[in-house]
Write an enzyme that holds these catalytic residues in place. Sequence first.
Site, PDB file in Angstrom:
ATOM      1  N   HIS A 206       5.052   1.079 -11.357  1.00  7.71           N
ATOM      2  CA  HIS A 206       6.155   0.389 -10.681  1.00  7.71           C
ATOM      3  C   HIS A 206       6.920  -0.516 -11.634  1.00  7.71           C
ATOM      4  O   HIS A 206       6.348  -1.224 -12.456  1.00  7.71           O
ATOM      5  CB  HIS A 206       5.693  -0.354  -9.427  1.00  7.71           C
ATOM      6  CG  HIS A 206       4.775  -1.511  -9.630  1.00  7.71           C
ATOM      7  ND1 HIS A 206       5.230  -2.773  -9.918  1.00  7.71           N
ATOM      8  CD2 HIS A 206       3.421  -1.610  -9.545  1.00  7.71           C
ATOM      9  CE1 HIS A 206       4.198  -3.605  -9.997  1.00  7.71           C
ATOM     10  NE2 HIS A 206       3.094  -2.926  -9.795  1.00  7.71           N
TER      11      HIS A 206
ATOM     12  N   ASP B 268       1.204  -5.936 -15.085  1.00  6.79           N
ATOM     13  CA  ASP B 268       1.558  -5.509 -13.733  1.00  6.79           C
ATOM     14  C   ASP B 268       3.087  -5.457 -13.584  1.00  6.79           C
ATOM     15  O   ASP B 268       3.676  -6.398 -13.108  1.00  6.79           O
ATOM     16  CB  ASP B 268       0.949  -6.484 -12.711  1.00  6.79           C
ATOM     17  CG  ASP B 268       1.099  -6.032 -11.278  1.00  6.79           C
ATOM     18  OD1 ASP B 268       1.268  -4.821 -11.057  1.00  6.79           O
ATOM     19  OD2 ASP B 268       1.054  -6.884 -10.380  1.00  6.79           O
TER      20      ASP B 268
ATOM     21  N   HIS C 281       0.324 -11.411 -11.350  1.00  4.88           N
ATOM     22  CA  HIS C 281       1.108 -12.261 -10.450  1.00  4.88           C
ATOM     23  C   HIS C 281       1.174 -13.713 -10.912  1.00  4.88           C
ATOM     24  O   HIS C 281       1.481 -14.604 -10.119  1.00  4.88           O
ATOM     25  CB  HIS C 281       0.560 -12.212  -9.012  1.00  4.88           C
ATOM     26  CG  HIS C 281       0.635 -10.877  -8.370  1.00  4.88           C
ATOM     27  ND1 HIS C 281       0.272 -10.664  -7.047  1.00  4.88           N
ATOM     28  CD2 HIS C 281       1.020  -9.668  -8.839  1.00  4.88           C
ATOM     29  CE1 HIS C 281       0.431  -9.389  -6.744  1.00  4.88           C
ATOM     30  NE2 HIS C 281       0.883  -8.758  -7.832  1.00  4.88           N
TER      31      HIS C 281
ATOM     32  N   ASP D  14      -1.471   1.536 -12.170  1.00  2.00           N
ATOM     33  CA  ASP D  14      -1.098   0.192 -11.713  1.00  2.00           C
ATOM     34  C   ASP D  14      -2.309  -0.737 -11.743  1.00  2.00           C
ATOM     35  O   ASP D  14      -2.544  -1.512 -10.824  1.00  2.00           O
ATOM     36  CB  ASP D  14      -0.503   0.255 -10.296  1.00  2.00           C
ATOM     37  CG  ASP D  14       0.042  -1.086  -9.826  1.00  2.00           C
ATOM     38  OD1 ASP D  14       0.270  -1.964 -10.677  1.00  2.00           O
ATOM     39  OD2 ASP D  14       0.222  -1.255  -8.600  1.00  2.00           O
TER      40      ASP D  14
ATOM     41  N   GLU E  59       7.344  -2.052  -5.436  1.00  6.91           N
ATOM     42  CA  GLU E  59       5.942  -1.986  -5.022  1.00  6.91           C
ATOM     43  C   GLU E  59       5.450  -3.330  -4.529  1.00  6.91           C
ATOM     44  O   GLU E  59       4.757  -3.429  -3.513  1.00  6.91           O
ATOM     45  CB  GLU E  59       5.080  -1.499  -6.191  1.00  6.91           C
ATOM     46  CG  GLU E  59       3.631  -1.207  -5.810  1.00  6.91           C
ATOM     47  CD  GLU E  59       2.685  -2.392  -5.960  1.00  6.91           C
ATOM     48  OE1 GLU E  59       1.547  -2.293  -5.491  1.00  6.91           O
ATOM     49  OE2 GLU E  59       3.087  -3.414  -6.540  1.00  6.91           O
ATOM     50  N   GLU E  60       5.796  -4.401  -5.238  1.00  7.27           N
ATOM     51  CA  GLU E  60       5.253  -5.720  -4.907  1.00  7.27           C
ATOM     52  C   GLU E  60       5.672  -6.178  -3.515  1.00  7.27           C
ATOM     53  O   GLU E  60       4.878  -6.735  -2.766  1.00  7.27           O
ATOM     54  CB  GLU E  60       5.682  -6.752  -5.961  1.00  7.27           C
ATOM     55  CG  GLU E  60       5.200  -6.463  -7.374  1.00  7.27           C
ATOM     56  CD  GLU E  60       3.686  -6.549  -7.525  1.00  7.27           C
ATOM     57  OE1 GLU E  60       2.983  -6.796  -6.531  1.00  7.27           O
ATOM     58  OE2 GLU E  60       3.209  -6.356  -8.653  1.00  7.27           O
TER      59      GLU E  60
END
Length: 458
Positions: free
Chosen positions: A271, A283, A415, A343, A316-317
């Site tokens: 992603h 990520d 994140h 991912d 995606e998030e």
Amino acid sequence: MRISALFAAAAVLVLAAPAVAQDLAAGAAQARDRALADPTAWAIAESLTTEVGPRMTGSPAMELGRDWAVAKFRELGFTNVRVESFTTPAWFRGPESAEVVGPVPQKLHILGLGNSASTPKGGLTAEIALFTSWQAFLDQPEGSLKGKIAVVTQRMPKNQDGSGYGFVNAQRTLGPREAAKRGAVGYLVRSLSTDDTRLPHTGNAQAAGIPAAALSTPDAELLERLVARGKPVRVKLDMQSTSNPKAKAYNIVGEIRGTERPDEVIVIGGHLDSWDPGTGAVDDAAGIAITTAAAKLVGAMGAPKRTLRVVMWGSEEQGGSSGAYLAANRAEVPKMVVAGESDSGAGRVFAVALPAGSRAHPAMKAFEAALVPLNVVVSREPPRFGGADIAGITSAGAPFVDFSQDMSRYFDLHHAADDTLDKIDPAELSQNVAVWASFLYTVANSDIDFRAFPKEAK
């Protein structure tokens, strides 16, 4: 003569089968060895994190990311490059702060969760109700936390396979809604992370109409210690955010077309979007880099028989890209040979799970042989979940694989502001590319049909 001809043809097939298997094994090994020395994946990850940076869905940075993806595919020689546009809800962070105002003033480090509501202007101050376990929080009756800020501080276990994240995930995704049901005016959750830094980890949550944020792990423990002293603890939250229910988003596609069966497609990717504190390196610039580099490498070995399609999914998030990809490509699902998604960062692959019943096929035997020097094992169990962005097409029938990576450090980073390029180990990144390239080579250049195997086979 006809009988003789049939026997002769059968003999040719019998002799050809081992030769084909040997060719696949040699090709898979060659793809593996080339990947281990190939800098393409690192160059892609470096380019994305440096030239684009954090990439929130619906943001100007994501527009830049879309253009970067198109240019990168073309630069690397992919064809049929296209942008599949869609709309999806998107949330955007504004100014945020939190502090203990009593009994002892202390600054807190937070990051608002996706879909968090704003506080009133000037912030809101309330006593906290702290729970050291998710279940203890859920045990509270509706209305029992009226006027308070609910705080959940249950810790996330650290596991090689990242399974601890699933164990505590509901604390973030469902926490604000459950807090609002119990009358809370705000919600704080210990970051779903395994680090010990004062860098909180964000992530998406269900909209609940109250401000909601992740606490850094030391600050979650600070609140536990303050509450243990027996005096009421009051916290001030000041959080602003905006949202767009129909933000523009994009799935970007590039292909290496097959020569003999171009309509049979292998779908892989990662992603493109990310959260905003870091630069989205593990990520998921890593996943973009791994799958793009693997496909390019296999294409450079000679045009594959089947088409390799790399997708950079664009939301995606915060969700939306999986459904959008299925909607745009539903008619192709019966021709999707297999799907896979990267991912889980850049940690080394330690195990692979293949569609049920396929391990005995010559192509997968060749793939398995290529894995031995990489210290990767093939699971006896089929994959249970291939990734969020391929969930749409796999639910519609596309077979899928799952490559398990060492995630021991992944949840120290994801994140959070620490998700930056320096956390990617180039050697580990190349090992991932080697696994993917070996797999792509064997599938793209064989006749394996993952749908043909009995579902119950192991």
